[in-house]
Design an enzyme around this catalytic site. Structure first.
Site, PDB file in Angstrom:
ATOM      1  N   SER A 153      52.019  41.253  80.570  1.00 15.39           N
ATOM      2  CA  SER A 153      52.470  41.073  79.456  1.00 15.39           C
ATOM      3  C   SER A 153      53.226  41.872  78.574  1.00 15.39           C
ATOM      4  O   SER A 153      52.824  43.327  78.924  1.00 15.39           O
ATOM      5  CB  SER A 153      51.431  41.269  78.546  1.00 15.39           C
ATOM      6  OG  SER A 153      51.358  40.878  77.211  1.00 15.39           O
ATOM      7  N   ARG A 154      54.415  41.287  78.623  1.00 12.05           N
ATOM      8  CA  ARG A 154      55.677  42.784  78.157  1.00 12.05           C
ATOM      9  C   ARG A 154      55.449  43.038  76.479  1.00 12.05           C
ATOM     10  O   ARG A 154      56.087  43.442  76.331  1.00 12.05           O
ATOM     11  CB  ARG A 154      57.355  41.850  78.234  1.00 12.05           C
ATOM     12  CG  ARG A 154      57.207  41.773  79.729  1.00 12.05           C
ATOM     13  CD  ARG A 154      59.670  41.765  79.873  1.00 12.05           C
ATOM     14  NE  ARG A 154      59.064  41.429  80.925  1.00 12.05           N
ATOM     15  CZ  ARG A 154      59.402  39.260  81.834  1.00 12.05           C
ATOM     16  NH1 ARG A 154      59.122  39.383  80.434  1.00 12.05           N
ATOM     17  NH2 ARG A 154      59.341  40.023  82.523  1.00 12.05           N
ATOM     18  N   VAL A 155      54.433  42.348  75.787  1.00 15.77           N
ATOM     19  CA  VAL A 155      53.620  43.194  74.686  1.00 15.77           C
ATOM     20  C   VAL A 155      52.276  43.944  74.649  1.00 15.77           C
ATOM     21  O   VAL A 155      52.625  45.027  73.635  1.00 15.77           O
ATOM     22  CB  VAL A 155      53.532  41.416  73.727  1.00 15.77           C
ATOM     23  CG1 VAL A 155      52.458  41.992  72.148  1.00 15.77           C
ATOM     24  CG2 VAL A 155      54.971  40.453  72.974  1.00 15.77           C
ATOM     25  N   ASP A 167      58.263  36.360  77.577  1.00 14.54           N
ATOM     26  CA  ASP A 167      57.704  37.483  77.609  1.00 14.54           C
ATOM     27  C   ASP A 167      56.466  38.352  78.523  1.00 14.54           C
ATOM     28  O   ASP A 167      55.762  38.793  78.422  1.00 14.54           O
ATOM     29  CB  ASP A 167      57.269  38.047  75.999  1.00 14.54           C
ATOM     30  CG  ASP A 167      58.266  37.368  74.883  1.00 14.54           C
ATOM     31  OD1 ASP A 167      59.484  37.379  75.480  1.00 14.54           O
ATOM     32  OD2 ASP A 167      57.313  37.180  73.583  1.00 14.54           O
TER      33      ASP A 167
END
Length: 561
Positions: free
Chosen positions: A412-414, A387
């Site tokens: 950070s894909r969050v 992620d």
């Protein structure tokens, strides 16, 4: 007279005959009575013997009726060839993939390659005493490892066996190393931050519980240092850590364990070591064993952090096993399922929904690149699985920027969804400020004259990057990070000389802890209101004025380009 004598003698004789006849009849009666008594005793004794005999016969009959032969079937095979930690075994019909088999010397093997006429088994041990012709027994169970709180504070191998010399483990629960990933129905969005204690990560590349964030970079750039600092920062956070050391030297593992012990991190940490001296099979199993141990906490409603250091050596070990098993080689000699090797491992990390317990497992895999080539086979596989990634640059490392995180290539894909609200507020423009500084810095090298605004922006960018620099093994609480990053981004450090920034940071944090502890508590809880911001501004102005009045700080000189 004679007649009288004769008559008296006759009478005497007749009386004697009567007496003799009486005595004989008594004796006969006595004898008969005795015989009858003996006969009765014999009959009683016979009946007693008959009764015991009947009981014994009955018991014997019951035993004979219940007696029988039970046929036990056991699947066995024969070693046909052994070498390189791999054995080819004939027989073993019906053996399962990844099933444990037992060799005569007590060594276990892992059935990995199932063919029509033989089974390719990986030996989980040295295998020095295994020879061709040995009988191999099927166990009927897959590889499992002990799990639970009993493993905290221990150093174990890939099979969960202790190697730290602290005695045996008394564990009741075991989990298979291979287990299906949690269905998306039972997952929930990642919304809880996992603090690493590293300012550059928590502010720009935030991590959340249940996330999979790749740490990528060349060797000797500080990849393991980030993972170790993250473990140290989990103290008191109710997060259990599993550190999997894959293919490292035993001296390196001992150094990591010593660091954990010095900082009190072994209380909530388990270290799994599959060193470079171990067989490829043990290196292959180590990440899955660590994942199983972390899963036990996740499914128990608790939070776990598992670190795979590093998966490059794991891929090499699997490639070695595959080539020994004569599997077809693909790109860079890796087998065709090398992607599935890591995807089925990392997909098991999740943030479980509250209906299923609400636990989480966060994964920090590490991968090593060659000369910064992030487009190589294994790195691109892991980038597509995870992620986000934290990229460490050799150039920044050589410049002394530690941790050497390249903000432009890291993501950070969050993102802010799993970030402290106060941190999100103070760092919302931080990545842009750093990027603009780096571009201006390149541009400034070609020009000699810069206007004051550009010089001020360069000066502030340099100080921001200095603030984001952090010593190893010194993770910082989130409230302290929020305070110092706010000071840097809002220009409060513009009057502080660059060389005094690290010392000013320590003084500022000490000042807040002594006089504004409530403010730090609010920041730690994620609160950010105008009143809190005003209090922080007042604390900064008061401290900076005091430092200038005492002569500790002096007016900053113009920055040299």
């Amino acid at each position: 007279m004679s007649n009288q004598l004769d008559q008296s003698s006759l009478e005497d004789k007749s009386s004697e005959n009567e007496e003799s006849n009486l005595h004989t009849s008594d004796i006969r009666e006595n004898i008969e009575t005795y015989i009858n008594e003996k006969q009765k005793r014999l009959e009683d004794l016979q009946s007693h013997f008959d009764l015991r005999t009947k009981k014994d016969l009955k018991a014997l009959e019951n035993a004979a009726k219940n007696a029988g032969y039970s046929i036990s079937k056991q699947n066995i095979g024969t070693v046909k060839h052994i070498g390189g930690g791999v054995a080819d075994i004939s027989g073993l019909r019906g053996v399962m993939e990844n099933e444990l088999v037992l060799f005569p010397d007590g060594t276990y093997g892992l059935a990995m390659d199932l063919h029509e006429f033989y089974v390719g088994c990986v030996i989980l041990g040295s295998g020095d005493h295994i020879q061709a012709g040995d009988t191999v027994y099927e166990t009927g169970r897959v590889v499992d490892v002990p799990v639970g709180h009993e493993l905290l504070g221990r150093v174990v191998n890939a099979l969960g066996q202790p190697i730290d010399g602290l005695g045996s483990l008394e564990v009741e629960e075991y989990r298979p190393v291979e287990f299906p990933a949690t269905s998306f129905i039972y997952r929930s969005p990642i919304d809880t931050p996992l603090q690493t204690g590293i300012k550059a990560i928590d502010s720009i590349i935030p991590l959340g519980k249940g996330q999979r964030e790749l740490i990528i970079g060349d060797r000797q750039t500080g990849k393991s240092a980030i993972a170790i600092d993250t473990v140290l920062n989990q103290k008191g956070q109710n997060v259990y850590c599993i550190y999997v050391s894959i293919g490292q030297k035993m001296s390196t593992v001992a150094q990591i364990v010593q660091t954990f012990q010095e900082h009190g991190a072994m209380e909530y940490t388990t270290v799994i070591s599959a060193s470079a001296e171990d067989s490829p099979s043990m290196i292959y199993l180590a990440p899955y064993a660590g994942c199983a141990m972390a899963e036990a906490f996740m499914y128990a409603g608790q939070h776990a952090l598992v670190i795979y250091d590093d998966l490059s050596k794991h891929a090499i070990a699997y490639r070695q096993l595959s080539l020994l098993l004569e599997r077809p080689a693909g790109r860079e000699a890796y087998p065709g399922d090398i992607f599935y090797l890591h995807s089925r491992l990392l997909e098991r990390s999740a943030n479980i929904s509250s209906k299923k317990g609400g636990g989480s497992m966060t994964a920090l895999p590490i991968v090593e690149t060659q000369a910064g080539n992030i487009s190589a086979y294994i790195p691109t596989n892991l980038i597509s699985i995870t992620d986000g990634q934290i990229y460490l640059s050799t150039k920044l490392f050589d410049e002394g920027v530690l941790p050497a995180i390249d903000i432009g290539l890291s993501v950070s894909r969050v993102g802010g969804a799993a970030q402290n609200d106060a941190m999100r507020e103070v760092s919302k423009n931080l990545a842009l400020d750093v990027a603009q500084y780096l571009e201006l810095r390149v541009f400034a090298r070609f020009g000699t004259e810069l206007d004051s605004e550009t010089r001020q922006q360069l000066d502030r960018g340099e100080k921001i990057r200095t603030v984001l620099t952090q010593p190893q093994y010194e993770p910082l609480p989130i409230a302290h990070q929020i305070a110092i990053i706010y000071a840097a981004t809002q220009g409060y450090l513009d009057k502080v000389p660059l060389e005094n920034i690290p010392e000013f940071e320590k003084i500022f944090i000490k000042h807040l802890r002594q006089h504004h502890a409530g403010l730090l508590a609010e920041f730690a809880a994620g609160h950010w209101q105008e009143e809190l911001e005003n209090d922080l501004k007042q604390a900064l102005n008061t401290l900076i004025k005091r430092l200038f009045d005492t002569g500790y700080l002096k007016e900053v000189q113009e920055m040299e380009i």
